[in-house]
Design an enzyme around this catalytic site. Structure first.
Site, PDB file in Angstrom:
ATOM      1  N   TYR A 173      10.486  11.669  -9.509  1.00  0.00           N
ATOM      2  CA  TYR A 173      11.677  10.861  -9.210  1.00  0.00           C
ATOM      3  C   TYR A 173      12.484  11.525  -8.089  1.00  0.00           C
ATOM      4  CZ  TYR A 173      15.666   7.803  -9.773  1.00  0.00           C
ATOM      5  OH  TYR A 173      16.669   6.895  -9.532  1.00  0.00           O
ATOM      6  N   ASP A 194      14.102  -8.617  -9.677  1.00  0.00           N
ATOM      7  CA  ASP A 194      14.713  -7.301  -9.537  1.00  0.00           C
ATOM      8  C   ASP A 194      15.886  -7.404  -8.568  1.00  0.00           C
ATOM      9  OD1 ASP A 194      15.431  -4.674  -9.199  1.00  0.00           O
ATOM     10  OD2 ASP A 194      13.387  -3.929  -8.941  1.00  0.00           O
ATOM     11  N   HIS A 218      14.208  -4.979 -12.874  1.00  0.00           N
ATOM     12  CA  HIS A 218      13.985  -3.598 -12.461  1.00  0.00           C
ATOM     13  C   HIS A 218      13.296  -2.771 -13.541  1.00  0.00           C
ATOM     14  CE1 HIS A 218      14.606  -0.424  -9.581  1.00  0.00           C
ATOM     15  NE2 HIS A 218      15.241   0.339 -10.451  1.00  0.00           N
TER      16      HIS A 218
END
Length: 720
Positions: free
Chosen positions: A489, A653, A688
């Site tokens: 990430y 999203d 999302h």
């Protein structure tokens, strides 16, 4: 009180069982088992050119940003037809789906919490698309309180937030439709479950914070012109809804003027109903802070902080004494106290001081709990309201413990403990005695003793020492042929702490390795670690990830032929940047809902709020050139052999709009020089990630794992 998180990563709990042989022994050199002919849809190239500081930048796929156009809709259908046509030819795709379903199918129950006369808990009987809220009174039989599976036929409407009035008699809950960040808030009588009034609509990035039994505070934006899924929203407003009055009469509390313009605003009432605490932010890092004394009519807003130089929030109060968690002059965070009459930083007094490890603080049962990350692993200490340390709380081993929290009068608090090979177990903690006992063990059919999880430290390009957890079956042969997923990430101060998931367990059951490094840009080592991966230092994040892959190869865990990289959202950007910078490093790339156009990300929805981490192309020529230098959409080069790529996104999203993924996939398909497929899988009626139905999650991971193994040359799966 709990801090309202503006941006959060969505997680999936899970498990797996069974022994198997390693799947990576089928081929000496990874390549698709069978040649699958691919004819990509023709993607029209437009003539849009933008100019930044006298530099012209072509944007030929700008038209894909229009999510409401018939041409974009047709493109989505054509791309999905090609992608699913390819996936249909993977011989073990259905087997993977069946394994995921079988291993997912066990009862999951969350920690209990008391509201009024009832004890509530979340429960999923196994494969339900959404968790159901149950409750029981005393020793009575449990009953269903809210079943989000009935909110829509296809399971894509999910429960987002559930909050009760002070006496527990009224509940307000928000729902998301199709995965959108836009919410509706319903208000019901908690006893009869009767709907009391018309739902509030057009609510976004909002908590629900009750003021007694009279009403609650919530936040939203004005509905934008154009597409609500992609149009920019940048002035958040805090409202107070009094029960029984229409939404049109709700009181605007903060955010309605140019002076009060903030991209994110939250309002939280202290547990004793004395103070309203308002936090405002222009980006995902840093906030100002105000309080209002709710016991006094027309009391003014009193500023606590008037700059955005820290992340600070009120965690609790005793009368007029406020307790705040802050990283102001404390990069690893500390707890301070101050009197509400003079709450400026000059008057703050340390309560729980800063240490070498990052602090997460919570309250419950009349105590404070300080959870520290020590190389991304949990340690928890208990403090009293005098600031005296009571004890360290014994945890089952290395891993992640959820925050201990609850109401002041609670005598038992609950926390969960997990790591990459240990299914989540819920513990009951006696606040007076300091003892933990197992409240509920996981029902996952998974044997942690057959697996090992090892923390290693490797050196990044600039000499920085970075930790990584590597998890796999015991007895792994370090021959360079183990299918490996490297997940990352590296942004927004978010920490990747170890947690168990069904999907990862299935991957490891198949002989796969799962590796997670704690990259700069995250929060594992505090504010300095975060800042070291932002703006003009963002390349550090990519270098850390590349170095993690090189470490796994050097140590024999895998090789480039058997290495896949995966990440979502900011992690999707990570994958996109790394695969364009070092395409030869990996065999498979799996960017999910990624931020791929770094020159235009801030023009969509709330994207401008990410500028603290990224900077923007308009702020300076240096920043523009830096962003352009790694922006995945702008760095796909013709004549380059890119790894097999499965881009994943969703049509609803509105956090990271799908145009990012659309444009990146179009660039890859037009410029790929190698034989590896570059596909995009577009989930419909999904967002999302949060609230995604279990059925869709299972289908998605069957496709992701199938695509990954197929492109590593795996001809068949081992028997369970």
């Amino acid at each position: 009180m709990k801090k309202i998180t503006i941006l959060a990563a969505a997680g999936v709990l899970a498990a797996c069982s069974g022994e198997s042989q390693d799947v990576a022994k089928e081929a000496d050199t990874a390549q698709p088992v069978a040649a699958v002919a691919l004819a990509y849809p023709e993607t029209r190239m437009g003539e849009v050119v933008d100019t930044y500081f006298d530099t012209e930048v072509a944007d030929p796929y700008r038209w894909l940003e229009d999510d409401r156009s018939a041409e974009t809709e047709a493109w989505v259908k054509e791309q999905n037809a090609v992608t699913f046509g390819y996936l249909d030819q993977i011989p073990y795709r259905d087997t993977l789906k069946q394994r995921l379903e079988a291993l997912w199918n066990y009862e999951k129950v969350g920690s209990p919490f008391k509201e009024g006369d009832y004890t509530y808990f979340y429960r999923n009987d196994g494969l339900q698309n959404q968790y159901v809220v149950w409750r029981k009174k005393g020793d009575g039989e449990a009953e269903i309180f809210l079943d989000p599976n009935t909110f829509s036929e296809d399971g894509t409407t999910s429960l987002a937030t559930l909050k009760f009035s002070k006496d527990g008699r009224i509940a307000a809950y928000s729902v998301s439709e199709g995965g959108s960040d836009w919410r509706k808030i319903f208000i019901i009588d908690a006893e009869t479950k009767e709907v009391l009034e018309q739902p509030l609509v057009d609510v976004k990035f909002s908590g629900i914070s009750w003021k007694g039994n009279e009403g609650f505070y919530y936040s939203s934006y004005d509905k934008p012109d154009g597409s609500e899924l992609s149009a920019k929203t940048d002035q958040h407003k805090l409202y107070y809804h009094k029960l029984g009055q229409p939404q049109s009469q709700d009181t605007l509390v903060f955010g309605g003027t140019e002076e009060e313009k903030r991209r994110y605003v939250s309002g939280v009432v202290t547990e004793d109903d004395r103070f309203l605490v308002i936090s405002g932010a222009t980006s995902t890092s840093g906030n100002d802070l105000f309080i209002r004394d709710l016991t006094k009519a027309d009391a003014p807003l009193v500023p606590v902080l008037t700059d955005f130089d820290s992340d600070t929030y009120v965690i609790d109060n005793q009368g007029s004494k406020l307790f705040l968690v802050t990283n102001r002059e404390a990069p690893n965070k500390k707890v301070v106290t101050v009197d509400a009459a003079n709450p400026a930083p000059a008057n703050w007094q340390d309560f729980i001081g800063e240490t070498d490890n990052v602090l997460t603080a919570s309250t419950g049962g009349g105590y404070f709990f300080a959870e520290y990350m020590v190389d991304a692993l949990s340690k928890i200490y208990q403090y009293d309201y005098d600031g005296e340390k009571v004890r360290e709380i014994a945890l089952p081993g290395p891993g992640s413990a959820s925050s201990l929290g609850g109401k002041r009068e609670d005598t038992t608090l609950y926390y969960s403990f997990t790591n990459y090979k240990t299914p989540s177990t819920i513990f009951a903690f006696d606040v007076a005695e300091g003892e933990s006992s197992v409240y509920r063990e996981s029902g996952a059919q998974f044997d942690p003793s057959a697996y090992e999880s090892k923390q290693v430290f490797y050196t990044s390009k600039d000499g920085t020492r970075v930790p990584m957890l590597i998890t796999h079956k015991k007895g792994l042969e370090l021959d360079g042929k183990n299918p490996t997923i490297l997940y990352g990430y590296g942004g927004f101060n978010i920490s990747l702490t170890p947690s168990f998931s069904i999907t990862n367990a299935v991957w490891m059951e198949l002989g796969g390795v799962y590796a997670v490094p704690n990259l700069r840009g995250g929060g594992e080592y505090g504010k300095r670690w975060h800042d070291a991966g932002t703006k003009l230092q963002k390349q550090n994040v990519f270098d850390d990830f590349i170095a993690a892959g090189e470490f796994l190869i050097d140590q024999g865990y895998t090789s480039s032929d058997y290495l896949a990289i995966r990440g979502g959202s900011n992690g999707g950007l990570l994958v996109g940047a790394v695969m364009t910078q070092r395409p030869e490093l990996v065999q498979v790339a799996l960017p999910a809902v990624g931020v791929m156009d770094m020159l235009r990300y801030h023009t969509f929805t709330a994207g401008a709020g990410w500028a603290y981490d990224y900077g923007t192309a308009e702020e300076s020529e240096e920043m523009f050139q830096y962003l352009k230098g790694y922006s995945p959409v702008h760095n796909v080069q013709p004549g380059t052999e890119y790894p097999a790529t499965l881009v994943t996104t969703a049509d609803h999203d509105d956090r990271v709009v799908p145009a990012h993924s659309f444009k990146f996939a179009a660039e890859l398909q037009s410029k790929q020089a190698g034989a590896a497929p570059t596909l995009i899988r577009i989930e419909t009626n999904a967002g999302h990630g949060a609230g995604t139905p279990v059925s869709k999650i299972i289908e998605q991971y069957a496709d992701i794992f199938g695509f990954t193994l197929f492109n590593m040359g795996i001809s068949e799966l081992p028997e369970s």
